[in-house]
Design an enzyme around this catalytic site. Structure first.
Site, PDB file in Angstrom:
ATOM      1  N   CYS A   1      -7.960 -10.380   1.792  1.00  0.00           N
ATOM      2  CA  CYS A   1      -8.023  -9.900   3.175  1.00  0.00           C
ATOM      3  C   CYS A   1      -8.106 -11.063   4.160  1.00  0.00           C
ATOM      4  CB  CYS A   1      -9.225  -8.972   3.369  1.00  0.00           C
ATOM      5  SG  CYS A   1      -9.308  -8.417   5.084  1.00  0.00           S
TER       6      CYS A   1
ATOM      7  N   CYS B   1     -14.029  -1.080   6.664  1.00  0.00           N
ATOM      8  CA  CYS B   1     -13.092  -0.457   5.718  1.00  0.00           C
ATOM      9  C   CYS B   1     -13.768   0.348   4.608  1.00  0.00           C
ATOM     10  CB  CYS B   1     -12.177  -1.516   5.115  1.00  0.00           C
ATOM     11  SG  CYS B   1     -11.147  -2.303   6.363  1.00  0.00           S
TER      12      CYS B   1
ATOM     13  N   ARG C   1      -1.586   7.729   9.262  1.00  0.00           N
ATOM     14  CA  ARG C   1      -1.788   7.103   7.953  1.00  0.00           C
ATOM     15  C   ARG C   1      -1.914   8.159   6.858  1.00  0.00           C
ATOM     16  NH1 ARG C   1      -3.936   1.725   8.109  1.00  0.00           N
ATOM     17  NH2 ARG C   1      -3.018   0.699   9.913  1.00  0.00           N
TER      18      ARG C   1
ATOM     19  N   LYS D   1      -3.375   2.522  14.703  1.00  0.00           N
ATOM     20  CA  LYS D   1      -3.424   3.380  13.511  1.00  0.00           C
ATOM     21  C   LYS D   1      -4.021   4.737  13.872  1.00  0.00           C
ATOM     22  CE  LYS D   1      -6.074   0.259  11.450  1.00  0.00           C
ATOM     23  NZ  LYS D   1      -6.999  -0.454  10.558  1.00  0.00           N
TER      24      LYS D   1
ATOM     25  N   CYS E   1     -15.511  -3.033   0.289  1.00  0.00           N
ATOM     26  CA  CYS E   1     -14.112  -3.235   0.677  1.00  0.00           C
ATOM     27  C   CYS E   1     -13.528  -4.414  -0.108  1.00  0.00           C
ATOM     28  CB  CYS E   1     -14.016  -3.504   2.165  1.00  0.00           C
ATOM     29  SG  CYS E   1     -14.567  -5.158   2.599  1.00  0.00           S
TER      30      CYS E   1
ATOM     31  N   CYS F   1     -16.423  -7.842   6.697  1.00  0.00           N
ATOM     32  CA  CYS F   1     -16.476  -8.052   8.150  1.00  0.00           C
ATOM     33  C   CYS F   1     -16.819  -6.727   8.798  1.00  0.00           C
ATOM     34  CB  CYS F   1     -15.141  -8.602   8.673  1.00  0.00           C
ATOM     35  SG  CYS F   1     -13.853  -7.362   8.892  1.00  0.00           S
TER      36      CYS F   1
ATOM     37  N   ARG G   1       0.849  -1.199   0.000  1.00  0.00           N
ATOM     38  CA  ARG G   1       0.000   0.000   0.000  1.00  0.00           C
ATOM     39  C   ARG G   1       0.878   1.241   0.000  1.00  0.00           C
ATOM     40  NH1 ARG G   1      -3.857   0.490   5.034  1.00  0.00           N
ATOM     41  NH2 ARG G   1      -4.980  -1.213   4.047  1.00  0.00           N
TER      42      ARG G   1
ATOM     43  N   LYS H   1      -5.731   8.278  11.970  1.00  0.00           N
ATOM     44  CA  LYS H   1      -6.201   8.776  10.668  1.00  0.00           C
ATOM     45  C   LYS H   1      -6.605  10.246  10.722  1.00  0.00           C
ATOM     46  CE  LYS H   1      -7.490   4.216   9.107  1.00  0.00           C
ATOM     47  NZ  LYS H   1      -8.538   3.303   8.609  1.00  0.00           N
TER      48      LYS H   1
HETATM   49 FE1  SRM Z   1      -9.103  -1.331   6.639  1.00  0.00          FE
HETATM   50  C1  SRM Z   1      -7.733  -3.824   8.453  1.00  0.00           C
HETATM   51  C2  SRM Z   1      -8.292  -2.866   3.792  1.00  0.00           C
HETATM   52  C3  SRM Z   1      -9.788   1.507   4.959  1.00  0.00           C
HETATM   53  C4  SRM Z   1     -10.764  -0.111   9.375  1.00  0.00           C
HETATM   54  N1  SRM Z   1      -8.119  -3.033   6.200  1.00  0.00           N
HETATM   55  C5  SRM Z   1      -7.575  -3.905   7.094  1.00  0.00           C
HETATM   56  C6  SRM Z   1      -6.718  -4.962   6.376  1.00  0.00           C
HETATM   57  C7  SRM Z   1      -5.311  -4.434   6.312  1.00  0.00           C
HETATM   58  C8  SRM Z   1      -6.818  -6.382   6.931  1.00  0.00           C
HETATM   59  C9  SRM Z   1      -5.808  -6.833   7.938  1.00  0.00           C
HETATM   60  O1  SRM Z   1      -5.580  -6.133   8.953  1.00  0.00           O
HETATM   61  O2  SRM Z   1      -5.260  -7.909   7.743  1.00  0.00           O
HETATM   62  C10 SRM Z   1      -7.401  -4.932   4.978  1.00  0.00           C
HETATM   63  C11 SRM Z   1      -6.533  -5.368   3.791  1.00  0.00           C
HETATM   64  C12 SRM Z   1      -7.408  -5.987   2.712  1.00  0.00           C
HETATM   65  C13 SRM Z   1      -6.727  -6.196   1.422  1.00  0.00           C
HETATM   66  O3  SRM Z   1      -6.579  -7.370   1.020  1.00  0.00           O
HETATM   67  O4  SRM Z   1      -6.370  -5.233   0.760  1.00  0.00           O
HETATM   68  C14 SRM Z   1      -7.949  -3.527   4.956  1.00  0.00           C
HETATM   69  N2  SRM Z   1      -8.941  -0.760   4.751  1.00  0.00           N
HETATM   70  C15 SRM Z   1      -8.678  -1.571   3.694  1.00  0.00           C
HETATM   71  C16 SRM Z   1      -8.905  -0.873   2.376  1.00  0.00           C
HETATM   72  C17 SRM Z   1      -7.974  -1.322   1.265  1.00  0.00           C
HETATM   73  C18 SRM Z   1     -10.368  -1.093   1.996  1.00  0.00           C
HETATM   74  C19 SRM Z   1     -10.770  -0.691   0.602  1.00  0.00           C
HETATM   75  O5  SRM Z   1     -11.533  -1.459   0.036  1.00  0.00           O
HETATM   76  O6  SRM Z   1     -10.354   0.352   0.117  1.00  0.00           O
HETATM   77  C20 SRM Z   1      -8.736   0.581   2.844  1.00  0.00           C
HETATM   78  C21 SRM Z   1      -7.321   1.047   2.796  1.00  0.00           C
HETATM   79  C22 SRM Z   1      -7.196   2.461   3.239  1.00  0.00           C
HETATM   80  C23 SRM Z   1      -5.824   3.061   3.076  1.00  0.00           C
HETATM   81  O7  SRM Z   1      -5.438   3.301   1.950  1.00  0.00           O
HETATM   82  O8  SRM Z   1      -5.186   3.322   4.101  1.00  0.00           O
HETATM   83  C24 SRM Z   1      -9.188   0.472   4.297  1.00  0.00           C
HETATM   84  N3  SRM Z   1     -10.023   0.435   7.104  1.00  0.00           N
HETATM   85  C25 SRM Z   1     -10.307   1.427   6.223  1.00  0.00           C
HETATM   86  C26 SRM Z   1     -11.258   2.339   6.795  1.00  0.00           C
HETATM   87  C27 SRM Z   1     -11.881   3.524   6.087  1.00  0.00           C
HETATM   88  C28 SRM Z   1     -11.163   4.814   6.317  1.00  0.00           C
HETATM   89  O9  SRM Z   1     -10.104   4.856   6.924  1.00  0.00           O
HETATM   90  O10 SRM Z   1     -11.695   5.829   5.871  1.00  0.00           O
HETATM   91  C29 SRM Z   1     -11.543   1.869   8.063  1.00  0.00           C
HETATM   92  C30 SRM Z   1     -12.580   2.472   9.047  1.00  0.00           C
HETATM   93  C31 SRM Z   1     -12.109   3.730   9.645  1.00  0.00           C
HETATM   94  C32 SRM Z   1     -11.340   3.472  10.902  1.00  0.00           C
HETATM   95  O11 SRM Z   1     -10.149   3.222  10.823  1.00  0.00           O
HETATM   96  O12 SRM Z   1     -11.957   3.469  11.969  1.00  0.00           O
HETATM   97  C33 SRM Z   1     -10.754   0.676   8.252  1.00  0.00           C
HETATM   98  N4  SRM Z   1      -9.195  -1.850   8.581  1.00  0.00           N
HETATM   99  C34 SRM Z   1      -9.995  -1.259   9.529  1.00  0.00           C
HETATM  100  C35 SRM Z   1      -9.891  -2.008  10.753  1.00  0.00           C
HETATM  101  C36 SRM Z   1     -10.618  -1.691  12.081  1.00  0.00           C
HETATM  102  C37 SRM Z   1      -9.854  -0.681  12.858  1.00  0.00           C
HETATM  103  C38 SRM Z   1     -10.444  -0.439  14.225  1.00  0.00           C
HETATM  104  O13 SRM Z   1     -10.316   0.672  14.731  1.00  0.00           O
HETATM  105  O14 SRM Z   1     -10.993  -1.367  14.808  1.00  0.00           O
HETATM  106  C39 SRM Z   1      -9.018  -3.091  10.485  1.00  0.00           C
HETATM  107  C40 SRM Z   1      -8.583  -4.201  11.465  1.00  0.00           C
HETATM  108  C41 SRM Z   1      -7.483  -3.753  12.351  1.00  0.00           C
HETATM  109  O15 SRM Z   1      -6.905  -2.689  12.228  1.00  0.00           O
HETATM  110  O16 SRM Z   1      -7.190  -4.556  13.254  1.00  0.00           O
HETATM  111  C42 SRM Z   1      -8.608  -2.969   9.113  1.00  0.00           C
HETATM  112 FE1  SF4 Z   2     -11.064  -6.972   5.228  1.00  0.00          FE
HETATM  113 FE2  SF4 Z   2     -13.051  -6.521   6.921  1.00  0.00          FE
HETATM  114 FE3  SF4 Z   2     -11.619  -4.479   5.961  1.00  0.00          FE
HETATM  115 FE4  SF4 Z   2     -13.275  -5.748   4.374  1.00  0.00          FE
HETATM  116  S1  SF4 Z   2     -13.883  -4.594   6.207  1.00  0.00           S
HETATM  117  S2  SF4 Z   2     -11.139  -5.202   3.869  1.00  0.00           S
HETATM  118  S3  SF4 Z   2     -13.141  -7.831   5.095  1.00  0.00           S
HETATM  119  S4  SF4 Z   2     -10.852  -6.067   7.286  1.00  0.00           S
END
Ligand code: SRM
Ligand code: SF4
Length: 571
Positions: free
Chosen positions: A443, A486, A147, A212, A437, A482, A77, A214
């Site tokens: 993922c 995201c 981030r 993280k 997502c 899930c 990324r 943001k």
């Molecule tokens: Fe996310 C974890 C993909 C935006 C909340 N996210 C992940 C992981 C890295 C899975 C992992 O930890 O093993 C996913 C990788 C999937 C893959 O195969 O690519 C993943 N997140 C994404 C992306 C690619 C989704 C998308 O379809 O675009 C986004 C990448 C953003 C970037 O460029 O940095 C993405 N993730 C978000 C957002 C939206 C946002 O930031 O506006 C959120 C919700 C906002 C927030 O952070 O509260 C988000 N991702 C999470 C979480 C839950 C965090 C939490 O506070 O509980 C996880 C799990 C974790 O961190 O443990 C997670």
């Molecule tokens: Fe993976 Fe859940 Fe984020 Fe979708 S919402 S990319 S399934 S961690």
């Protein structure tokens, strides 16, 4: 509300971070060991370098049955502040996808970056090095630090946009990890020599942040990025075309864990107003002070409760404000009242300045690829190569091409048409307002399909909306594999959140301005019953809505309980 254990033992990841020696771990050595994967310690450290170790989950079961190792690859990324790429930078991603990604695709993320999936360990260093040669870093794209900072992607020559960009880049610099490890590992940089007590990370220290972090920026009125979902949201107040100052929001976050009741999504709370004056320092210092509070007080024992939103709810916003004031040595001004009129992405042709236009293109679920019917990757590659627009990635997973002289518009449309890429006005309103997502197959946390499932659901929604006369209504539909959130599902009017293979929780409410959260309507609905489960609520909306009322406001006004009853009778 906050219920974290009071167990002060730091989590395993805190220990890994401290022992990593400012993000070095043994990654450099592991790159030479000939194995297809990294150790668990290095996997955690790699995240800070923008790298996730994954395995192809479509193959997992088959390989297991054959007694074989998982098929490992890396997701890389990038960190692209505000999502802006020059044409050459975009073309580097395009080429790397062809050369090194097993999937041959680019994935625009919901935070304005690009992910390359399926990079084999042996190609990782070459991939990062090539990005770096184009002045693109992956450091800090993932991991427990600031981030990628997101911003409304709308192009334009108004002075406030340039000022916001200036602030965004300065803040990016302040919040970026400073370790030399990145250079040493990926760019063959010389190791630094440390004297005793010296730190490579003046802001973060050797354990970085608890989680993280943001940050998002928008001009007031245009919440196309869901500013309330971030740890810090900066809302620019525009006066006479310039940024007068920012209202600072704190404590937003979407993440929750479906089976842990004490976790929840939260919209950021207004904290203060910071004037911009002639220099940007005041807003930078305010943001840095906020980051240090999370650094010093965030939960380092339980990562589920480590985001700043839980700290704020645990200690209270008044405590938090006082803490910021103490660190800054000044009193904060109260936040200003905020008004919003847009939550849409900036799709279609629009005037940028005299004789110059931009084109916002819908990218289905952020995936830039070529299929039988739509050669989006090739079309973008050709257009960027020939017409050299600036490429803006949006937080709704779309792309905007800017700086296009009006005389090129017909040729660009022709390139898109012949590649089977529809222009936004040819798409239904609901389609343009969907997000999904990544989920399967890459993922590791996905419980259900998302990016690959929403395309099958959408035609059913288009049909239903047509039947109900809702085709022109803005109703946002978001899906995730899930509950982590995201694709920011908890803001959506209709959200499907994966609970188990083929089963989804349905959340209704939210709004398209990103200022309201939805609520859980029902749980573990099979994929083929999703549309029928939502149908009675949409029908009631058509029958009973008040003049001008949107779907989310309707859900909140009438409450979802009566529809839960309808659903039970039907099933
Ligand atoms: Fe996310 C974890 C993909 C935006 C909340 N996210 C992940 C992981 C890295 C899975 C992992 O930890 O093993 C996913 C990788 C999937 C893959 O195969 O690519 C993943 N997140 C994404 C992306 C690619 C989704 C998308 O379809 O675009 C986004 C990448 C953003 C970037 O460029 O940095 C993405 N993730 C978000 C957002 C939206 C946002 O930031 O506006 C959120 C919700 C906002 C927030 O952070 O509260 C988000 N991702 C999470 C979480 C839950 C965090 C939490 O506070 O509980 C996880 C799990 C974790 O961190 O443990 C997670
Ligand atoms: Fe993976 Fe859940 Fe984020 Fe979708 S919402 S990319 S399934 S961690």
């Amino acid at each position: 509300m906050y219920l974290s254990t009071q167990n002060k033992k730091e989590s395993k990841i805190e220990v890994i971070k401290r022992q990593s020696r400012y993000l070095r771990g043994t990654i450099k050595e592991a790159l030479q060991d000939g194995k297809p994967m990294f150790s668990e310690e290095n996997v955690q450290v790699l995240k800070f370098h923008g790298v996730y170790q994954q395995d192809d989950r479509d193959l997992r079961h088959k390989l297991l049955k054959e007694g074989k190792e998982k098929h490992y690859s890396m997701m890389v990324r990038a960190r692209i502040p505000g999502g802006v790429l020059n044409p050459d930078q975009y073309l580097v991603f395009d080429r790397l996808a062809d050369e090194y990604s097993e999937y041959g695709t680019l994935r625009i993320t919901t935070r304005q970056t690009i992910q390359l999936h399926g990079i084999l360990k042996g190609n990782l260093k070459a991939t990062i090095k090539r990005l770096n040669e184009s002045l693109i870093t992956t450091l800090g794209a993932c991991g427990d630090s600031g981030r990628n900072i997101i911003c409304c992607a709308k192009p334009g020559d108004e002075p406030f946009r340039a000022e916001m960009r200036e602030d965004l880049l300065a803040l990016t610099d302040r919040l970026s990890p400073k370790t030399n490890a990145y250079h040493e590992i990926w760019l063959d940089g010389e190791p630094v020599q440390h004297s005793d007590g010296e730190t490579e990370e003046p802001l973060y220290g050797d354990v970085y942040l608890p989680r993280k972090f943001k940050v998002a920026m928008v001009p007031e009125g245009d919440n196309c990025i869901d500013v309330y979902d971030n740890d810090i949201g900066l809302v620019a107040h525009i006066e006479n075309g310039h940024v007068a100052g920012y209202t600072v929001l704190v404590g937003g976050g979407m993440g929750r864990t479906a089976v842990v009741q004490a976790t929840y999504p939260r919209l950021a709370s207004p904290l203060c107003y910071v004037p911009r004056k002639d220099v940007v320092d005041t807003i930078l210092d305010t943001c840095v002070a906020i980051v240090t509070i999370e650094r010093d007080f965030g939960d380092r024992s339980n990562r589920r409760f480590a985001r700043m939103k839980y700290l704020i709810d645990r200690r209270g916003l008044d405590w938090f404000r006082q803490e910021v004031e103490t660190r800054l040595g000044r009193t904060l001004e109260p936040p200003r009242k905020l008004e919003w009129h847009n939550g849409h992405d900036h799709l279609g042709w629009h005037r940028e300045r005299d004789g110059i236009s931009y084109l916002g293109l819908f990218v289905p679920y952020g995936r830039i690829k070529d299929t039988e019917t739509m050669k989006l990757k090739s079309a973008l590659q050709n257009i960027v190569r020939e017409f050299r627009p600036t490429v803006h990635l949006t937080t709704q997973q779309n792309v905007i091409l800017s700086g296009i002289p009006d005389e090129f518009r017909p040729a660009i449309e022709e390139r898109l048409r012949s590649a089977g890429v529809p222009l936004p006005h040819e798409l239904s309103t609901v389609r343009k307002n969907t997000m999904a997502c990544v989920a399967l197959p890459t993922c590791g946390l996905a419980l259900a399909e998302s990016e690959r499932a929403l395309p099958d659901l959408l035609p059913q929604f288009e049909q239903l909306f047509h039947e109900l006369g809702l085709s022109d209504e803005t109703i946002t539909v978001r899906m995730t594999g899930c509950s982590n959130g995201c694709a920011r599902p908890y803001n959506a009017n209709i959200a499907f959140i994966g609970r188990a293979p083929g089963k989804y929780d349905i959340f209704l409410g939210g709004n398209s301005l990103g200022t309201a959260l939805n609520e859980r309507f029902t749980e573990t609905v099979p994929f083929d019953q999703l549309v029928d489960t939502v149908r009675p609520v949409l029908e009631a909306f058509v029958r009973e809505r008040e003049p001008g009322e949107d779907f989310g406001s309707f859900c909140r006004r009438v409450g979802l309980n009566r529809f839960r009853h309808v659903k039970t009778e039907q099933s």
